[in-house]
Design a protein around this motif. Structure first.
Motif, short mmCIF file in Angstrom:
data_model
loop_
_atom_site.label_atom_id
_atom_site.label_comp_id
_atom_site.label_asym_id
_atom_site.label_seq_id
_atom_site.Cartn_x
_atom_site.Cartn_y
_atom_site.Cartn_z
N GLU A 132 0.83 -1.21 0.00
CA GLU A 132 0.00 0.00 0.00
C GLU A 132 0.87 1.26 0.00
N LEU A 133 1.94 1.24 0.75
CA LEU A 133 2.83 2.40 0.79
C LEU A 133 3.55 2.57 -0.54
N GLN A 134 3.97 1.45 -1.12
CA GLN A 134 4.66 1.50 -2.41
C GLN A 134 3.75 2.02 -3.52
N GLU A 175 8.87 -2.82 -8.97
CA GLU A 175 9.40 -4.14 -8.64
C GLU A 175 9.02 -4.58 -7.22
N GLY A 176 8.19 -3.76 -6.55
CA GLY A 176 7.74 -4.11 -5.21
C GLY A 176 8.78 -3.85 -4.14
N LYS A 177 9.64 -2.86 -4.38
CA LYS A 177 10.69 -2.53 -3.42
C LYS A 177 10.47 -1.13 -2.86
N SER A 178 10.90 -0.92 -1.63
CA SER A 178 10.74 0.37 -0.98
C SER A 178 11.91 1.29 -1.32
N ILE A 179 11.65 2.59 -1.35
CA ILE A 179 12.66 3.57 -1.76
C ILE A 179 13.88 3.54 -0.85
N ARG A 180 13.70 3.25 0.46
CA ARG A 180 14.85 3.25 1.36
C ARG A 180 15.90 2.22 0.95
N SER A 181 15.49 1.17 0.25
CA SER A 181 16.46 0.14 -0.19
C SER A 181 17.17 0.55 -1.47
#
Length: 366
Positions: A132-134, A175-181
């Motif tokens: 949801e955040l992504q 790609e289902g990854k969070s920006i912090r990564s």
């Protein structure tokens, strides 16, 4: 203004119980400013730090003022929050306003506590909120990228660089990854700083386990720990109900007896608050005098004038010098006068990088 950590989680994971533990500690510790309510779901909680207590024992001030973090109990989230389902818009707007996220994940079985998603599944719970955040961040990035694309025709180098960063963020989110990564450097972060992206915020996971697993964890918390091992994120294992009970005790002796019964050396809530403080890359310096011993929060790597500004902006504007005693020296010599007599009080200038635990006085001229 204190930095904020927001508590998030799906319904019935123990999120509100954790916030109640924070809230109840207000009553138990009101005498030393443990907590004060700002709104029904926002509060200030002390950062546990034995150093301020030891300094107070030596200085014997009229009052002791610890540093604090603001804890926000954010409205619950359901699938579709990024599209406005449930309290989604309120939930997401509140997350934008916090500096770090405390993500509570259910790691206990209890047939009396309903779970809409079926069997206990920490990974699924985590992924629902992550998704949801992504999705919300993806919407924000796409909107800005669309605007930036129109500026490319102007041959503006800054616009081109910004557009390239936005495309990288878009691909990462898809790609289902969070920006912090994505680990953007300082220059790249400037391209998205105005978006206040939700998945850029640092996260601590709270594995809310059953009473029998509060010291050892269980299969569910093990699954969660394994799932986030590459996120550079910490997992705090705790039983939120026990923490809420601890916070209800008004007398310290009663509280200690209760913790002794559960073989606890300290509330897990204290570990959580310290971890949140560390996650935000914060440091503490102290001022110590007969009127008060106070802890002040700064970002790691701040110079002396910046550190002085948290007391008053005039201190930074008119900064001359800082008198500095290391915490260990203060403990060894037991007073500012003794530190001065033994050459342990230093005079530092504008380029001095403040160390965590420094005891400081500032010389300034307005």
């Amino acid at each position: 203004m204190p930095l904020r950590a927001g508590i998030v989680g799906l319904p019935n994971v123990g999120k509100s119980t954790l916030f109640n533990a924070v809230s109840n500690s207000a009553k138990a510790q009101a005498s030393n400013y443990r907590f004060c309510t700002i709104e029904p779901n926002i509060g200030l909680v002390n950062v546990p730090d034995e150093r301020i207590d030891k300094l107070a024992e030596l200085v014997n001030p009229e009052r002791t003022v610890p540093t604090q973090i603001e804890i926000v109990d954010i409205a619950g989230l359901v699938r579709g929050a990024s599209k406005g389902e449930g309290l989604g818009n309120k939930f997401l707007a509140n997350i934008r306003e916090v500096d770090a996220i405390i993500h509570v994940v259910r790691c206990f079985e209890d047939e009396n506590v309903l779970r809409e998603e079926g069997a206990i599944n920490p990974i699924s719970d985590k992924e629902i909120i992550d998704t949801e955040l992504q999705l919300k961040d993806l919407d924000s990035v796409e909107r800005k990228a669309s605007r930036a694309e129109k500026l490319l025709k102007t041959s503006d180098a800054k616009a081109k660089a910004e557009y390239e960063v936005l495309l990288r963020c878009k691909k990462h989110l898809e790609e289902g990854k969070s920006i912090r990564s994505l680990k953007l450097d300082k220059d790249d972060q400037a391209a998205i700083s105005d978006l206040f992206l939700l998945t850029e915020k640092p996260v601590i996971y709270v594995a809310n386990v059953d009473e029998a697993s509060m010291h050892t964890g269980n299969k569910f918390s093990d699954i969660l720990i394994n799932a986030v091992k590459n996120e550079d994120a910490q997992v705090i294992i705790m039983n939120n109900s026990i923490e809420a009970q601890i916070a209800e005790f008004e007398e310290g002796d009663d509280r200690q007896m209760f913790m002794d019964e559960y073989k606890m050396t300290e509330p897990a809530l204290d570990r959580l608050i310290r971890s949140a403080y560390k996650l935000l890359d914060l440091s503490t310096y102290f001022t110590a005098g007969p009127q008060e011993v106070r802890a002040w929060t700064i970002h790691h790597g701040w110079k002396a004038p910046q550190a002085a500004s948290v007391i008053h902006t005039d201190f930074e504007k008119g900064f001359i010098k800082a008198e500095v005693i290391s915490y260990n020296d203060f403990l060894q010599y037991k007073s500012e006068a003794a530190c001065r007599d033994n050459g342990r009080l230093r005079i530092e200038g504008k380029e001095y990088l403040v160390n965590d635990g420094d005891v400081m006085h500032f010389r300034f001229n307005v």
